[in-house]
Design a protein around this motif. Structure first.
Motif, mmCIF file in Angstrom:
data_model
loop_
_atom_site.group_PDB
_atom_site.id
_atom_site.type_symbol
_atom_site.label_atom_id
_atom_site.label_comp_id
_atom_site.label_asym_id
_atom_site.label_seq_id
_atom_site.Cartn_x
_atom_site.Cartn_y
_atom_site.Cartn_z
ATOM 1 N N GLN A 102 6.815 2.295 -1.198
ATOM 2 C CA GLN A 102 5.569 1.918 -1.858
ATOM 3 C C GLN A 102 4.622 1.254 -0.857
ATOM 4 O O GLN A 102 4.659 0.052 -0.673
ATOM 5 C CB GLN A 102 5.875 0.956 -3.007
ATOM 6 C CG GLN A 102 6.878 1.507 -4.012
ATOM 7 C CD GLN A 102 7.687 0.393 -4.641
ATOM 8 O OE1 GLN A 102 7.122 -0.534 -5.190
ATOM 9 N NE2 GLN A 102 9.003 0.481 -4.547
ATOM 10 N N LYS A 104 0.965 -0.030 0.783
ATOM 11 C CA LYS A 104 -0.323 -0.567 0.332
ATOM 12 C C LYS A 104 -1.200 -0.764 1.561
ATOM 13 O O LYS A 104 -0.768 -1.356 2.537
ATOM 14 C CB LYS A 104 -0.141 -1.903 -0.380
ATOM 15 C CG LYS A 104 0.579 -1.800 -1.704
ATOM 16 C CD LYS A 104 0.700 -3.150 -2.365
ATOM 17 C CE LYS A 104 1.485 -2.997 -3.658
ATOM 18 N NZ LYS A 104 1.763 -4.299 -4.269
ATOM 19 N N SER A 106 -5.768 -0.458 2.665
ATOM 20 C CA SER A 106 -7.110 -0.029 2.260
ATOM 21 C C SER A 106 -7.445 1.374 2.749
ATOM 22 O O SER A 106 -8.339 2.023 2.219
ATOM 23 C CB SER A 106 -8.149 -1.019 2.775
ATOM 24 O OG SER A 106 -8.093 -1.080 4.187
ATOM 25 N N THR A 110 -6.572 6.995 -2.595
ATOM 26 C CA THR A 110 -6.135 6.736 -3.962
ATOM 27 C C THR A 110 -6.810 7.743 -4.891
ATOM 28 O O THR A 110 -7.918 8.205 -4.612
ATOM 29 C CB THR A 110 -6.495 5.311 -4.420
ATOM 30 O OG1 THR A 110 -7.909 5.135 -4.303
ATOM 31 C CG2 THR A 110 -5.798 4.258 -3.578
#
Length: 149
Positions: A102, A104, A106, A110
């Motif tokens: 998972q 993460k 910027s 998405t």
């Protein structure tokens, strides 16, 4: 353990892609300014490094539900950061556990948000009474018996 293997597979693929382009360094080697690595006998570990050009990475992990053969999971938490060729900082953090890898960051693409009209339509459909097709009734009717003389 499967997640741990999957994480290493991702790293291996990324390494293979890098080798595909056959990059040959042209400058002096970049110094490592910080490096640490600790491994526990219980499957826990921690490592980290930072290079002189600002690349940094760290990860720590442990075995969740250790000793339970069917529920044992290797868990890893980590991050890395660097500056891309255009001078933009890139940073990624991640967790790898029984739910998969998972990440993460910027810079990770998405999906677009779900339109409000679609959310409203789903909510309206869910609030409607649920209709079930009636199932045919099966009745037992005794069959006549015949005597043979």
């Amino acid at each position: 353990m499967k997640t741990f293997i999957a994480l290493f597979a991702v790293v291996a693929v990324a390494s293979a892609i890098g080798d595909y382009h056959h990059y040959e360094p042209t400058g002096a080697p970049i110094k490592i300014v910080h490096s640490e690595s600790h491994h526990g006998h219980d499957g826990s570990y921690k490592f980290g490094y930072e290079s002189a050009n600002g690349i940094a990475a760290q990860e720590q992990g442990f075995v969740k539900n250790g000793g339970s053969k069917d529920h044992e999971v290797q868990v890893a938490h980590g991050s890395f950061s660097y500056t891309d060729p255009h001078g933009h900082p890139v940073s990624l953090s991640y967790v790898a556990d029984e739910h998969g890898f998972q990440p993460k960051g910027s810079h990770i693409p998405t999906p677009p948000p779900v339109p409000k009209e679609l959310i409203d339509a789903y909510a309206k459909a869910a609030s409607q009474p649920h209709y079930e097709e009636p199932q045919p009734q099966q009745h037992y009717a005794p069959q006549p018996t015949y005597k043979h003389y």
